[in-house]
Design a protein around this motif. Structure first.
Motif, PDB file in Angstrom:
ATOM      1  N   MET A  51       0.941  -1.223   0.022  1.00 51.74           N
ATOM      2  CA  MET A  51      -0.128  -0.134   0.010  1.00 51.74           C
ATOM      3  C   MET A  51       0.819   1.231   0.016  1.00 51.74           C
ATOM      4  N   GLY A  52       2.061   0.991   0.039  1.00 49.83           N
ATOM      5  CA  GLY A  52       2.896   2.374   0.256  1.00 49.83           C
ATOM      6  C   GLY A  52       2.675   3.105   1.523  1.00 49.83           C
ATOM      7  N   GLY A  53       2.357   2.381   2.416  1.00 55.02           N
ATOM      8  CA  GLY A  53       2.110   3.045   3.684  1.00 55.02           C
ATOM      9  C   GLY A  53       2.970   3.582   4.704  1.00 55.02           C
ATOM     10  N   GLY A  54       3.086   4.008   5.879  1.00 54.09           N
ATOM     11  CA  GLY A  54       3.802   4.506   6.645  1.00 54.09           C
ATOM     12  C   GLY A  54       4.348   6.045   6.310  1.00 54.09           C
ATOM     13  N   SER A  55       5.483   6.508   6.894  1.00 50.35           N
ATOM     14  CA  SER A  55       5.878   7.616   6.584  1.00 50.35           C
ATOM     15  C   SER A  55       7.267   7.537   5.563  1.00 50.35           C
ATOM     16  N   ILE A  56       7.248   6.291   5.058  1.00 49.16           N
ATOM     17  CA  ILE A  56       8.642   6.289   4.101  1.00 49.16           C
ATOM     18  C   ILE A  56       8.928   7.070   3.155  1.00 49.16           C
ATOM     19  N   LYS A  57       7.569   7.960   2.440  1.00 48.09           N
ATOM     20  CA  LYS A  57       8.077   8.717   1.705  1.00 48.09           C
ATOM     21  C   LYS A  57       8.862   9.980   2.147  1.00 48.09           C
ATOM     22  N   ARG A  58       8.706  10.420   3.512  1.00 49.20           N
ATOM     23  CA  ARG A  58       9.577  11.405   3.768  1.00 49.20           C
ATOM     24  C   ARG A  58      11.090  11.230   3.750  1.00 49.20           C
ATOM     25  N   LEU A  59      11.318   9.914   3.638  1.00 53.36           N
ATOM     26  CA  LEU A  59      12.995   9.380   3.838  1.00 53.36           C
ATOM     27  C   LEU A  59      13.314   9.094   2.255  1.00 53.36           C
ATOM     28  N   ILE A  60      12.526   9.235   1.216  1.00 49.43           N
ATOM     29  CA  ILE A  60      12.867   9.002  -0.052  1.00 49.43           C
ATOM     30  C   ILE A  60      13.840   9.926  -0.401  1.00 49.43           C
ATOM     31  N   TYR A  61      13.842  11.172  -0.262  1.00 44.15           N
ATOM     32  CA  TYR A  61      14.905  12.257  -0.611  1.00 44.15           C
ATOM     33  C   TYR A  61      15.849  12.043   0.066  1.00 44.15           C
ATOM     34  N   THR A  62      16.033  11.534   1.116  1.00 44.20           N
ATOM     35  CA  THR A  62      17.513  11.282   1.913  1.00 44.20           C
ATOM     36  C   THR A  62      18.079   9.945   1.088  1.00 44.20           C
ATOM     37  N   ASP A  65      28.016   5.038  -9.129  1.00 44.64           N
ATOM     38  CA  ASP A  65      27.263   3.848 -10.048  1.00 44.64           C
ATOM     39  C   ASP A  65      26.009   3.576  -8.932  1.00 44.64           C
ATOM     40  N   THR A  66      25.418   4.043  -8.040  1.00 42.07           N
ATOM     41  CA  THR A  66      24.190   3.771  -7.295  1.00 42.07           C
ATOM     42  C   THR A  66      23.172   4.496  -7.646  1.00 42.07           C
ATOM     43  N   GLU A  67      22.051   3.725  -7.852  1.00 39.58           N
ATOM     44  CA  GLU A  67      20.523   4.277  -8.257  1.00 39.58           C
ATOM     45  C   GLU A  67      19.578   3.859  -7.198  1.00 39.58           C
ATOM     46  N   LEU A  68      18.353   4.587  -7.129  1.00 38.12           N
ATOM     47  CA  LEU A  68      17.500   4.307  -6.193  1.00 38.12           C
ATOM     48  C   LEU A  68      16.225   3.709  -6.936  1.00 38.12           C
ATOM     49  N   ILE A  69      15.462   2.857  -6.529  1.00 40.22           N
ATOM     50  CA  ILE A  69      14.389   2.252  -7.178  1.00 40.22           C
ATOM     51  C   ILE A  69      13.143   2.219  -5.980  1.00 40.22           C
ATOM     52  N   VAL A  70      12.455   2.928  -6.202  1.00 38.36           N
ATOM     53  CA  VAL A  70      11.162   3.271  -5.242  1.00 38.36           C
ATOM     54  C   VAL A  70       9.787   2.411  -5.777  1.00 38.36           C
ATOM     55  N   ILE A  71       9.483   1.586  -5.105  1.00 35.53           N
ATOM     56  CA  ILE A  71       7.981   0.588  -5.239  1.00 35.53           C
ATOM     57  C   ILE A  71       7.093   1.294  -4.271  1.00 35.53           C
ATOM     58  N   CYS A  72       6.041   1.849  -5.078  1.00 33.33           N
ATOM     59  CA  CYS A  72       4.871   2.944  -4.484  1.00 33.33           C
ATOM     60  C   CYS A  72       3.714   1.604  -3.987  1.00 33.33           C
ATOM     61  N   TYR A  77       2.953   7.651  -5.931  1.00 31.40           N
ATOM     62  CA  TYR A  77       3.610   7.342  -7.077  1.00 31.40           C
ATOM     63  C   TYR A  77       3.567   8.620  -7.970  1.00 31.40           C
ATOM     64  N   ASP A  78       2.334   9.455  -8.040  1.00 27.99           N
ATOM     65  CA  ASP A  78       2.274  10.642  -8.799  1.00 27.99           C
ATOM     66  C   ASP A  78       3.156  11.798  -8.216  1.00 27.99           C
ATOM     67  N   VAL A 112      16.486   7.882  -9.967  1.00 27.11           N
ATOM     68  CA  VAL A 112      15.639   7.775  -9.281  1.00 27.11           C
ATOM     69  C   VAL A 112      14.495   6.913 -10.035  1.00 27.11           C
ATOM     70  N   THR A 113      14.328   5.555  -9.798  1.00 31.44           N
ATOM     71  CA  THR A 113      13.393   4.777 -10.670  1.00 31.44           C
ATOM     72  C   THR A 113      12.042   4.769  -9.962  1.00 31.44           C
ATOM     73  N   VAL A 114      10.745   5.050 -10.270  1.00 36.03           N
ATOM     74  CA  VAL A 114       9.704   4.874  -9.585  1.00 36.03           C
ATOM     75  C   VAL A 114       8.739   3.964 -10.180  1.00 36.03           C
ATOM     76  N   VAL A 115       8.258   2.928  -9.503  1.00 37.58           N
ATOM     77  CA  VAL A 115       7.616   2.079  -9.677  1.00 37.58           C
ATOM     78  C   VAL A 115       6.278   1.979  -9.090  1.00 37.58           C
ATOM     79  N   GLY A 116       5.142   1.540  -9.662  1.00 33.13           N
ATOM     80  CA  GLY A 116       3.989   1.527  -8.958  1.00 33.13           C
ATOM     81  C   GLY A 116       3.720   0.273  -8.301  1.00 33.13           C
ATOM     82  N   PHE A 117       2.407  -0.296  -8.582  1.00 32.76           N
ATOM     83  CA  PHE A 117       2.152  -1.780  -8.021  1.00 32.76           C
ATOM     84  C   PHE A 117       2.904  -2.725  -8.956  1.00 32.76           C
ATOM     85  N   THR A 118       3.521  -3.700  -8.449  1.00 35.27           N
ATOM     86  CA  THR A 118       4.254  -4.638  -9.416  1.00 35.27           C
ATOM     87  C   THR A 118       4.041  -6.108  -8.601  1.00 35.27           C
ATOM     88  N   LEU A 119       4.300  -7.030  -9.843  1.00 35.47           N
ATOM     89  CA  LEU A 119       4.551  -8.443  -9.613  1.00 35.47           C
ATOM     90  C   LEU A 119       5.730  -8.978  -9.381  1.00 35.47           C
TER      91      LEU A 119
END
Length: 386
Positions: free
Chosen positions: A212-223, A233-240, A247-248, A258-265
């Motif tokens: 569900m992308g819950g919690g306050s994790i989005k506040r830590l994405i920028y860090t 050579d390090t990148e971030l992948i965010v699963i929303c 996601y929006d 930064v690569t942003v991904v929505g719901f994924t299987l």
């Protein structure tokens, strides 16, 4: 064997565990039906129950924490919980469904269906053998008031915790939390990168907030994005997950690297491709990560059971548990520079977390079903002899 697996969508972990058991039973040639019991009344009711949990978790996790703490206090009272009585109205539709469909065993990965089955038992309605699967590393409130024939708990280290809450010791089976087979299947990071279309010569930090992308994790994405940018050579992948709002918001930011991904299987593939997983401590997602064998940092737990999950994993060296401090997270991310620490964490995960929980639970279900069938045959033989 015909198995009915009950779950509901108050968090993706319950449904994922149900799906993993269904996958294993089907693989063995059994028939498995996964059902949200509230859909027997209406899909609208099922969605309402799901959203009753999901919305507070996404928008105000502290509210859920307060409700959880209230449950901890209420469980000390010598009376049945409101959760039990709220599920009493499900007796008739569940009884009708079972009368029209034959099942040898009922497995539930959620407390609410277990309460329904308990209501039915206490009313004298005959139902098949029942199994409850705990999907968190603690005994959540009101589990002790259910009356299942077996309780699957995540670890033998938690037997005392569940027993202290009032569950019979002889009914506790420390078989683990079931995950899909794809999480335990061996695959190199480079192969996973290739399948996902990621550059195999880069390092990846994977961040997620559960289905569900819950919690306050989005506040830590920028860090995390800043930390990744400072590393070569390090990148971030965010699963929303299904949190479209997050996601929006992140897509609009168009963050570099930064690569942003929505719901994924493809969560198993992302875990295998990544070098570090930063996530809220959901019981199922943490188990999946440990089965994959990926260094793990727990952040932003939803107050309640996820706090216990984070403590369990960190206490046994399977994760680093950070609070919302940016400095604390930045310090934890230094694990990327320590191969020895990463290897030690993965060894602890393999020592503590069983990858074959779905198989072990299926073994138990087969034994329980066989013993029930043998008992039925014996009863028939006794009746005939009389």
């Amino acid at each position: 064997m015909d198995a009915l697996i009950l779950s509901c969508g108050t968090g993706g972990g319950h449904n994922s565990a149900a799906s993993a058991i269904s996958e294993e039973l089907t693989r063995r040639g059994h028939r498995a039906t996964v059902l949200n019991p509230y859909e027997l009344r209406s899909k609208k009711m099922a969605e309402k129950i799901n959203n009753f949990y999901i919305k507070p978790v996404q928008k105000a996790p502290t509210v859920f924490g307060a409700v959880y703490n209230a449950g901890q206090l209420y469980r000390r009272l010598p009376v049945r919980s409101p959760v039990y009585f709220a599920n009493y109205g499900m007796i008739s539709p569940m009884e009708e469904y079972l009368s029209r469909n034959h099942f040898d065993i009922i497995i539930t990965t959620h407390l609410f269906p277990a309460e329904i089955l308990t209501c039915m038992k206490r009313k004298g309605i005959h139902i098949p053998k029942t199994v409850f699967i705990a999907t968190d590393y603690t005994c959540i409130p009101f589990t002790e008031e259910t009356e299942c024939d077996a309780y699957i708990i995540p670890s033998d280290k938690l037997k005392e915790t569940f027993a202290d809450c009032g569950l019979p010791d002889e009914k506790l089976y420390p078989l683990g939390i079931p995950v899909h087979r794809r999480f335990s299947q061996k695959e190199s990071g480079q192969a996973a990168c290739k399948r996902l279309g990621l550059a195999p010569d880069k390092r990846y930090i994977l961040a997620a907030g559960g289905s569900m992308g819950g919690g306050s994790i989005k506040r830590l994405i920028y860090t995390l994005a800043d930390e990744a940018a400072m590393r070569k050579d390090t990148e971030l992948i965010v699963i929303c997950g299904s949190n479209k709002r997050m996601y929006d918001e992140l897509k609009k930011q168009d963050l570099s690297g930064v690569t942003v991904v929505g719901f994924t299987l493809d969560m198993a593939e992302y875990m295998k491709a990544a070098d570090l997983f930063v996530t809220k401590p959901g019981g199922l997602s943490s188990t999946e990560a440990a089965v994959c064998g990926i260094p793990l940092i727990h952040v932003a737990p939803i107050p309640g059971c996820e706090t216990y999950n984070a403590r369990f994993f960190s206490d046994y060296g399977m994760s680093r548990y950070c609070h919302t401090s940016d400095d604390e997270l930045a310090d934890a991310l230094k694990i990327l520079d320590s191969e020895a620490e990463r290897d030690a964490m993965i060894r602890n995960q393999r020592k503590m977390i069983r990858s074959d929980a779905a198989g072990r639970i299926s073994d138990l279900a087969e034994r329980m079903t066989l013993s029930s069938q043998e008992a039925s045959v014996m009863n028939v033989e006794i009746c005939l002899s009389e």
